[in-house]
Design a protein around this motif. Sequence first.
Motif, PDB file in Angstrom:
ATOM      1  N   THR A 134      57.116 -10.114   7.794  1.00  0.00           N
ATOM      2  CA  THR A 134      57.644  -9.157   6.556  1.00  0.00           C
ATOM      3  C   THR A 134      57.824  -7.885   6.987  1.00  0.00           C
ATOM      4  N   LEU A 144      60.931   1.719  -2.074  1.00  0.00           N
ATOM      5  CA  LEU A 144      61.153   1.131  -3.389  1.00  0.00           C
ATOM      6  C   LEU A 144      60.310   1.748  -4.688  1.00  0.00           C
ATOM      7  N   ALA A 314      63.513 -12.971  -3.533  1.00  0.00           N
ATOM      8  CA  ALA A 314      62.010 -12.676  -3.859  1.00  0.00           C
ATOM      9  C   ALA A 314      61.982 -11.750  -5.217  1.00  0.00           C
ATOM     10  N   SER A 318      61.948 -14.076  -9.600  1.00  0.00           N
ATOM     11  CA  SER A 318      60.768 -14.105 -10.098  1.00  0.00           C
ATOM     12  C   SER A 318      60.834 -13.085 -11.421  1.00  0.00           C
ATOM     13  N   SER A 319      61.661 -12.168 -10.996  1.00  0.00           N
ATOM     14  CA  SER A 319      62.044 -11.420 -12.441  1.00  0.00           C
ATOM     15  C   SER A 319      62.843 -11.920 -13.679  1.00  0.00           C
ATOM     16  N   THR A 322      60.329 -14.075 -15.530  1.00  0.00           N
ATOM     17  CA  THR A 322      59.426 -13.296 -16.153  1.00  0.00           C
ATOM     18  C   THR A 322      60.178 -12.971 -17.454  1.00  0.00           C
ATOM     19  N   MET A 379      53.137 -13.228 -18.858  1.00  0.00           N
ATOM     20  CA  MET A 379      52.826 -13.469 -17.444  1.00  0.00           C
ATOM     21  C   MET A 379      51.539 -14.183 -17.467  1.00  0.00           C
ATOM     22  N   ILE A 385      54.050 -18.513 -10.692  1.00  0.00           N
ATOM     23  CA  ILE A 385      53.623 -19.357  -9.629  1.00  0.00           C
ATOM     24  C   ILE A 385      52.320 -19.929 -10.154  1.00  0.00           C
ATOM     25  N   ARG A 387      49.608 -20.956  -8.665  1.00  0.00           N
ATOM     26  CA  ARG A 387      48.514 -20.578  -7.768  1.00  0.00           C
ATOM     27  C   ARG A 387      48.420 -19.144  -7.941  1.00  0.00           C
ATOM     28  N   PRO A 454      49.129 -13.111 -11.668  1.00  0.00           N
ATOM     29  CA  PRO A 454      50.377 -13.615 -11.582  1.00  0.00           C
ATOM     30  C   PRO A 454      51.328 -13.064 -10.526  1.00  0.00           C
ATOM     31  N   PHE A 455      50.804 -11.745  -9.811  1.00  0.00           N
ATOM     32  CA  PHE A 455      51.430 -11.080  -8.674  1.00  0.00           C
ATOM     33  C   PHE A 455      50.506 -11.617  -7.377  1.00  0.00           C
ATOM     34  N   SER A 456      49.544 -12.487  -7.719  1.00  0.00           N
ATOM     35  CA  SER A 456      48.495 -12.783  -6.468  1.00  0.00           C
ATOM     36  C   SER A 456      47.447 -11.564  -6.767  1.00  0.00           C
ATOM     37  N   HIS A 460      47.564  -8.993  -0.044  1.00  0.00           N
ATOM     38  CA  HIS A 460      48.736  -9.762  -0.046  1.00  0.00           C
ATOM     39  C   HIS A 460      49.345  -9.889  -1.450  1.00  0.00           C
ATOM     40  N   CYS A 462      51.746  -9.165  -4.545  1.00  0.00           N
ATOM     41  CA  CYS A 462      52.991  -8.813  -4.602  1.00  0.00           C
ATOM     42  C   CYS A 462      53.283  -7.223  -4.250  1.00  0.00           C
ATOM     43  N   PRO A 463      53.981  -6.965  -3.183  1.00  0.00           N
ATOM     44  CA  PRO A 463      54.298  -5.514  -3.109  1.00  0.00           C
ATOM     45  C   PRO A 463      55.442  -4.790  -3.959  1.00  0.00           C
ATOM     46  N   ALA A 468      59.097  -4.298  -9.904  1.00  0.00           N
ATOM     47  CA  ALA A 468      59.360  -5.277 -10.905  1.00  0.00           C
ATOM     48  C   ALA A 468      59.119  -5.119 -12.272  1.00  0.00           C
TER      49      ALA A 468
HETATM   50  C1  HEM Z   1      57.879 -10.072 -11.941  1.00  0.00           C
HETATM   51  C2  HEM Z   1      58.469 -10.222 -11.045  1.00  0.00           C
HETATM   52  C3  HEM Z   1      57.656 -10.673  -9.527  1.00  0.00           C
HETATM   53  C4  HEM Z   1      56.522 -11.634  -9.546  1.00  0.00           C
HETATM   54  C5  HEM Z   1      55.861 -12.311 -10.839  1.00  0.00           C
HETATM   55  C6  HEM Z   1      56.225 -11.594  -8.208  1.00  0.00           C
HETATM   56  C7  HEM Z   1      55.204 -12.501  -7.519  1.00  0.00           C
HETATM   57  C8  HEM Z   1      54.654 -12.409  -6.388  1.00  0.00           C
HETATM   58  C9  HEM Z   1      53.622 -13.383  -6.008  1.00  0.00           C
HETATM   59  C10 HEM Z   1      52.749 -14.081  -6.598  1.00  0.00           C
HETATM   60  C11 HEM Z   1      53.562 -13.137  -4.214  1.00  0.00           C
HETATM   61  C12 HEM Z   1      52.736 -13.616  -3.632  1.00  0.00           C
HETATM   62  C13 HEM Z   1      53.200 -15.032  -3.108  1.00  0.00           C
HETATM   63  C14 HEM Z   1      52.029 -15.528  -2.255  1.00  0.00           C
HETATM   64  O1  HEM Z   1      51.928 -15.242  -1.180  1.00  0.00           O
HETATM   65  O2  HEM Z   1      51.226 -16.473  -2.720  1.00  0.00           O
HETATM   66  C15 HEM Z   1      54.795 -12.291  -4.158  1.00  0.00           C
HETATM   67  C16 HEM Z   1      55.089 -11.888  -2.950  1.00  0.00           C
HETATM   68  C17 HEM Z   1      56.014 -10.900  -2.476  1.00  0.00           C
HETATM   69  N1  HEM Z   1      56.845 -10.422  -3.602  1.00  0.00           N
HETATM   70 FE1  HEM Z   1      57.006 -10.479  -5.330  1.00  0.00          FE
HETATM   71  N2  HEM Z   1      56.922 -10.907  -7.431  1.00  0.00           N
HETATM   72  C18 HEM Z   1      57.774 -10.276  -8.299  1.00  0.00           C
HETATM   73  C19 HEM Z   1      58.869  -9.544  -8.133  1.00  0.00           C
HETATM   74  C20 HEM Z   1      59.217  -8.878  -6.870  1.00  0.00           C
HETATM   75  C21 HEM Z   1      60.220  -7.986  -6.566  1.00  0.00           C
HETATM   76  C22 HEM Z   1      60.897  -7.350  -7.421  1.00  0.00           C
HETATM   77  C23 HEM Z   1      60.142  -7.795  -5.141  1.00  0.00           C
HETATM   78  C24 HEM Z   1      60.918  -6.785  -4.181  1.00  0.00           C
HETATM   79  C25 HEM Z   1      61.817  -5.942  -4.597  1.00  0.00           C
HETATM   80  C26 HEM Z   1      59.134  -8.750  -4.417  1.00  0.00           C
HETATM   81  C27 HEM Z   1      58.789  -8.872  -3.257  1.00  0.00           C
HETATM   82  C28 HEM Z   1      57.915  -9.535  -2.667  1.00  0.00           C
HETATM   83  C29 HEM Z   1      57.512  -9.859  -1.154  1.00  0.00           C
HETATM   84  C30 HEM Z   1      58.346  -9.142  -0.037  1.00  0.00           C
HETATM   85  C31 HEM Z   1      56.490 -10.583  -1.159  1.00  0.00           C
HETATM   86  C32 HEM Z   1      55.641 -11.158   0.171  1.00  0.00           C
HETATM   87  C33 HEM Z   1      54.799 -10.401   0.236  1.00  0.00           C
HETATM   88  C34 HEM Z   1      53.798 -10.877   1.762  1.00  0.00           C
HETATM   89  O3  HEM Z   1      54.167 -11.875   2.254  1.00  0.00           O
HETATM   90  O4  HEM Z   1      53.031 -10.067   2.004  1.00  0.00           O
HETATM   91  N3  HEM Z   1      58.615  -9.482  -5.443  1.00  0.00           N
HETATM   92  N4  HEM Z   1      55.435 -11.809  -5.357  1.00  0.00           N
END
Ligand code: HEM
Length: 504
Positions: A134, A144, A314, A318-319, A322, A379, A385, A387, A454-456, A460, A462-463, A468
């Motif tokens: 990634t 960002l 990604a 998700s957004s 939500t 959320m 998700i 998990r 909810p973002f883990s 790791h 969510c970056p 978001a």
């Molecule tokens: C409400 C909105 C969002 C939720 C609930 C959310 C939730 C999550 C969760 C739970 C994960 C971890 C998944 C896992 O490894 O088990 C994740 C990973 C990630 N999210 Fe989000 N996300 C959101 C919005 C976003 C946005 C807006 C972006 C980018 C602009 C983003 C980019 C990513 C990326 C790149 C990863 C992978 C990180 C990695 O592998 O280390 N997400 N997100």
Amino acid sequence: MPYPPADVLGWFLAAAGLASALAYIWDRFYSLHGLPSSIPWASAGHSLLARGRSSRRSLFGLRALIEEGYNTYSKHNLPFILPNLATGPEIILPPRDLKWLLDQPDAILNQNAVNTAFLAADHTMLHPHIIRDTVHGHVIRRELTKNLDSYAAAIVDEIEEALSGTWGRNARDWTDVPAYESLLRVVAAISNRVLVGLPLCRDPAYLKASATFARNVVLTAGAINLLPPFLRPLLAPLFTAYDTLQYRRLAAHIYPIVAARVSSFKPGMDYKSPDYSAHNDYVQWALHDAFSHADPAERTAEMITKRLAVLSFAAIQSSVITITNALFDIASHPDSLDIQAALRAEVTATTAALPPAQQWSRKHLAGMHALDSALRESMRLWGFIARGVSKAVLPAEGIRLPTGEHLPQGSKIGIMAWALHHDPSLYPSPYAYQPFRFADKRLSMVTSSPAFMPFSHGRHACPGRFFAANQLKLLLAHILLKYDIAPIPTRPPNPYGGGHGAGG
Ligand code: HEM
């Protein structure tokens, strides 16, 4: 040599087909997958029949299964096995072992390996590097997130444009809108305003391809994961054909923009002092990042375009889920109109005395605690998700759990957020939507904890969560300022396995 008679060949093929079907059913419903028989299957104990029962319930009653496993085992500090017919069973650790789980190095327990399998990334994610490596994680964490204030005005502009273009402006009559579908269009537009900028973020053909790719890719992955592994290389191209078409349509718009900009970059650029005066969007940040790092494969217009497509999946899906969930929660609450009035009042009170340039700054959005709480609470209820943290065992020799059991290479281990988010000892009346539950505690929606993931959680998490949260708060604030949401008597159910997707 004479050919075998046709009926012998027919019997042979039928027997082979039956054996494959039985092997498939065994693998999905009954196999231990090398996991120790001392760990019980969710709510059902150890036996073969118990495994079958548990696996069947994971199809039609996942939520109840998770909660039973949590109450029966996690609450007594024991692990249990949660079946997953698509991606294989997962050991769910008790919350006490979360720290142990998070402390393991990535070379031992790896979150990315779980995502690679869950997303069938080798087939769906356009390029083998994209999920495994990634590289854009630091672009998300850096530009960002740090530039939030510099493009807040652009997001607000896009929200107003997208809302009036999608929902219209009818001040006299109520208008029915398909919530998820229309919000998908709105979120695709505002996300793309930051990813690729104007004018592309308003191009209907581009937006349609971007939103469709974002929505479909995870469904395609689910279908591929249901195939027996030996059939995946053969059939996956058929399953992904529609997504590939969307990607081609999307790339036809972005690729020329990226290719035109590539020519102004030189390998070995100084990443510390970038110049974003001409373009301040994700394409530019990603190009700058690629040209300041060593790998030439990352510097092509094709790779940047593919990474952008996957990132929009990604970011967008998700957004949308939500914000759709939050609107349903607000609309179906018995005090819906009072809640809308209170949130609107907070937004107006915070912004009224500020000059326009500061009204939607990160600092002032952070001060809107009720608005933040309304989203955080939704959320908690519906985290998209089920998990919280999920990792795969990498070492060939496997790993030993804190409770002593040995798990082989490839096993999945995690903590289940759904059960924690609905535990009455952590959240009184856990199934009720209480929009201001977190407002006094001033817990921002981006703050994860062992009871909120909810973002883990951990390194790791969510970056993209800061982006978001900013985008969702801006969107909810503007929806409330510009529209009334008609109360609804019953909340639409959420589809998908764990009941965490958004309704229509
Ligand atoms: C409400 C909105 C969002 C939720 C609930 C959310 C939730 C999550 C969760 C739970 C994960 C971890 C998944 C896992 O490894 O088990 C994740 C990973 C990630 N999210 Fe989000 N996300 C959101 C919005 C976003 C946005 C807006 C972006 C980018 C602009 C983003 C980019 C990513 C990326 C790149 C990863 C992978 C990180 C990695 O592998 O280390 N997400 N997100």
